[in-house]
Design an enzyme around this catalytic site. Sequence first.
Site, PDB file in Angstrom:
ATOM      1  N   TYR A 292       4.003   2.809   6.756  1.00  0.00           N
ATOM      2  CA  TYR A 292       4.407   1.464   6.328  1.00  0.00           C
ATOM      3  C   TYR A 292       4.452   0.515   7.528  1.00  0.00           C
ATOM      4  O   TYR A 292       5.049   0.830   8.565  1.00  0.00           O
ATOM      5  CB  TYR A 292       5.784   1.528   5.680  1.00  0.00           C
ATOM      6  CG  TYR A 292       6.192   0.257   4.987  1.00  0.00           C
ATOM      7  CD1 TYR A 292       5.798   0.003   3.681  1.00  0.00           C
ATOM      8  CD2 TYR A 292       6.983  -0.689   5.634  1.00  0.00           C
ATOM      9  CE1 TYR A 292       6.180  -1.156   3.026  1.00  0.00           C
ATOM     10  CE2 TYR A 292       7.365  -1.854   4.995  1.00  0.00           C
ATOM     11  CZ  TYR A 292       6.957  -2.086   3.697  1.00  0.00           C
ATOM     12  OH  TYR A 292       7.335  -3.237   3.069  1.00  0.00           O
ATOM     13  N   TYR A 342      -0.085  -7.487   1.889  1.00  0.00           N
ATOM     14  CA  TYR A 342       1.287  -7.031   1.707  1.00  0.00           C
ATOM     15  C   TYR A 342       1.621  -6.877   0.230  1.00  0.00           C
ATOM     16  O   TYR A 342       2.069  -7.813  -0.423  1.00  0.00           O
ATOM     17  CB  TYR A 342       2.233  -8.026   2.374  1.00  0.00           C
ATOM     18  CG  TYR A 342       3.667  -7.568   2.475  1.00  0.00           C
ATOM     19  CD1 TYR A 342       3.988  -6.275   2.848  1.00  0.00           C
ATOM     20  CD2 TYR A 342       4.716  -8.447   2.216  1.00  0.00           C
ATOM     21  CE1 TYR A 342       5.304  -5.860   2.967  1.00  0.00           C
ATOM     22  CE2 TYR A 342       6.042  -8.051   2.337  1.00  0.00           C
ATOM     23  CZ  TYR A 342       6.327  -6.755   2.703  1.00  0.00           C
ATOM     24  OH  TYR A 342       7.627  -6.358   2.825  1.00  0.00           O
TER      25      TYR A 342
END
Length: 390
Positions: A292, A342
């Site tokens: 991440y 994102y």
Amino acid sequence: MRDVVAAPGRVAAVAGVGFTPFSRASGQSVLALAAEAVAGAVADAGLRLDQVDGLHSFMVSDDSVPCVAVSSALGLGQLRTVLDVQLGGQAPCHLVWQAAQSVARGDAEVVVVYRALNGRSGARVGSMQFAGMGGQYRYPIGYGAYLMYVGMWAQRFLHETGQGPEDLGAVAVNQRRYAADNERAARRQPLELEAYLAEPYVVEPYRRSDCTVEVDGACAVVVTSLERARDLVHPPAVVASGCYRAGPRPGLDIGDHLLWEDYTRNYTTWLRDELFGRAGIGQGDVDVAEIYDCFTSTVLMGLEGLGLCARGESGAFVRSGATALDGRLPTNTAGGLLAEGYLHGMNTVAEAVLQVQGRGRVRQAPRHEVAVVTSGALMDGSAMILTADR
């Protein structure tokens, strides 16, 4: 690689993935984006919509749509499991693991996990005000944006581990190289370290290329039993392990980290032993990592926290070429959230699936039997291990 230790009951696998285009302005409702991604994932797996009996999703400050809305839009049949959670980037691995547990128990047969939002043309996380219960202590001093919170962690992490701007820059440069070969990526232009270092700070130590690129779009993955997945279109990506962890004193709200004792470690440190132990493998067995990356520093922290490299050596690890496609551990092979877009890490999970299935195309890692993927940046988060079917 040692044998995977499966959860009780049936073994679950990810069988398909679905994407919408990623854009700055989709011109569509979030519901339409969600429906498109879910339908695409189901079709990619070679299943029908009337076979879906579970939906899982998440949102931040009502920026998405609930599962029952998507079920209605697609005309699904009866649902046997629905899970809507108020989480951000911590959620994708957590929800896929929960879906796998539902399948393993027999609570559902086909569960689709999705994330959809107009994250550029609509509500942008980068500009949201996370007031919460602790906001009254932050906002009077101008401590209001999410990149400020994570930037504080990055400053301390770099200081304590003896790393610096070149280490952050190495992450951005590496992932931009992957993004150049990814047609979905929002940032595909090449980036060299010199150009990175010439960028002004947004919030120190972050420059523009250290920060994720916000997009409109949606992504979904299909979880079903390994037995069923074996009869479908693509090789199964076996869900070998999953964990969620909120470390000690994780705060009152998304922006509150004042009680956290060590800004140089995040949730990956707390879950790694259970994650690898549950899968029955070690860090040396991992072929691909999808970490991440709302900011470059979270990649370095994740590599160290999971034990994929030594403490304080993550920057050197990336700079050595170890995370490149021909390196020892290809990492963030779609360009990550920094360059692809994102979607709060749902696309990070999808990329791990594609890698294990051997569908990475020009970005395909040569060795891809085992992938580790993480969701989340700071106090709490989740992770999974996906393996090839053996």
